[in-house]
Design an enzyme around this catalytic site. Sequence first.
Site, PDB file in Angstrom:
ATOM      1  NE  ARG A  73      -4.132  -1.556   2.225  1.00  0.00           N
ATOM      2  CZ  ARG A  73      -5.283  -1.030   1.810  1.00  0.00           C
ATOM      3  NH1 ARG A  73      -5.395   0.248   1.563  1.00  0.00           N
ATOM      4  NH2 ARG A  73      -6.351  -1.795   1.662  1.00  0.00           N
ATOM      5  CG  HIS A 278       0.095 -25.314  12.285  1.00  0.00           C
ATOM      6  ND1 HIS A 278       0.132 -25.090  10.941  1.00  0.00           N
ATOM      7  CD2 HIS A 278       0.324 -24.108  12.867  1.00  0.00           C
ATOM      8  CE1 HIS A 278       0.379 -23.802  10.707  1.00  0.00           C
ATOM      9  NE2 HIS A 278       0.491 -23.190  11.868  1.00  0.00           N
ATOM     10  CE  LYS A 378       0.545 -17.670  19.769  1.00  0.00           C
ATOM     11  NZ  LYS A 378       1.621 -18.054  18.862  1.00  0.00           N
TER      12      LYS A 378
END
Length: 535
Positions: A73, A278, A378
């Site tokens: 952009r 995954h 995480k």
Amino acid sequence: MTGPSAAHMKTTPRISGQYDPVPRRNAQQADPCTMVIFGATGDLTKRKLFPALYQLAAEHLLAPHFAVLAVGRDAAETDATFREKMREALHESDEVKHFDEQIWESLSARVFYAGGDATASDAYTLIKARLDGIEEHRSEEERNRFFYLAVPPSVFEPIVRHLSDSGLVPRHDPSVRPWARVVVEKPFGHSLQTAQHLNALVLSLFEEHQVYRIDHYLGKETVQNVLVLRFANSIFEPLWNRSHIAHVQITAAETVGVEARGKYYEEAGIIRDMFQNHLLQLLALTAMEPPASMTADAVRDEKVKVLKSVRPLTAETIPDSVVRAQYAAGRMKGAEVPGYRDEADVAPDSQSPTYAAARFYIDNWRWQGVPFYLRSGKRMAKRASEIAVQFHTPPHRMFGEDGRMGHLQPNTLVMRVQPNEGVSLTFEVKVPGAAVALTEHVEVAPVDMDFSYAEAFGETAAPAYETLLLDVMIGEMTLFTRSDEVEAAWKIIDPLLCYWEERPAEPMPSYPSGSWGPEAAEELIAADGGEWRQP
Ligand code: BG6
């Protein structure tokens, strides 16, 4: 199957003694082509795509006329400024071990930038003009192109429409030259319905063989090795079923938090981010039947079959089968880290889980009754992805006092996806000299038979994007997900997402950053008599 991945999968070095490493790639060079990247100023381009292109250039796997047209952009960016940014990115990348100025010079001379809004049709006139200039010295058959959509899902639809309307990606047969291909980053859809919509749109514009849906886990060497281990050896297959396997644990644990991706993660959460793609891919490779051949469609047919056999989660089974949680503040590597709800762009009452653990069953002859435990999170204790296949304990216990063997560990075959890529098999042995007679007081201990890629082959595995980009350039589709495969995975995940959407967790369970997840995950597996491995 042909191509680099196939070449790797067929390599059978002897690992006894000193192994003389073969060149990492005895792969075919890419077709002459131009890569057009949409979202060129984003993170993926500098963190993954350019390091992969650089490596391919270093290994002489790019065709001499290969070129990149980066579309972003930013109208102020020029060929020169963009090249400089990519150069800096390569310097910062862990994936580029040795930066060679000459290699970069020869690649960067073929890197161009076009500023424009890819959701507007004007941009495509400019892109066409730039491509004509870039490809002017190539013959017509060499004007192959692939369009890499490294863009947010919200702009996916207008871009593919423009690619088709502008004639840049015409629908064509597999044998036609020049070819035109579209590469799509995950997430592919936000739900089953949106994935079906996207697939219908894409397949109304292009042929399936023109569409490369990326799941970068499939590009990982060790993930491809699951198929080799299973089907290039005869010792595993007889054991690979419910008669011998007690359960399978598939783990993808990360130490990082959501980093600067709070906005995306709030929409995605761990289930869309890791499970839908995954983890279910790892499950499919572990559980699929042997394909008749290693062609892309034969492998993908078998993966689809197994995904379709996963027992659907229901409102009755979800509470006892799935656990969700978010990381709380804690200490990692000696530093304080914030909890998920305190991360940038995350709502203070967020319902996006950063951890999940789930028990799945596969309703077919081979796997009936064998739990497949999947977990990902995480801010976990360690970065580790692995598939652990745990075998039944012996049917009759003979060793130790009164036949009690103490804490015998079941045989486990572990395929380590990362780090320390390799395979290990644990088994019990007698501790030397500990017993007079085998039946009394014998001491038994688990040992590992271990194979490590780094030790055996010297080199570490090629980064996933390097493999995948080369596969796009030679037209090898085995490591990309097909439309029916993506939808089969969403069918597994969708009921869970709907269930959670209707029933916010009050309160949302949490786990300390740096731990192995919430207590409830231990209870989930303990309910079947098992326990999670700590990779
Ligand atoms: C991505 C996810 O697909 O995979 C990330 O969006 C995650 O959230 C990453 O961190 C993990 O990949 P790798 O290759 O670092 O294990």
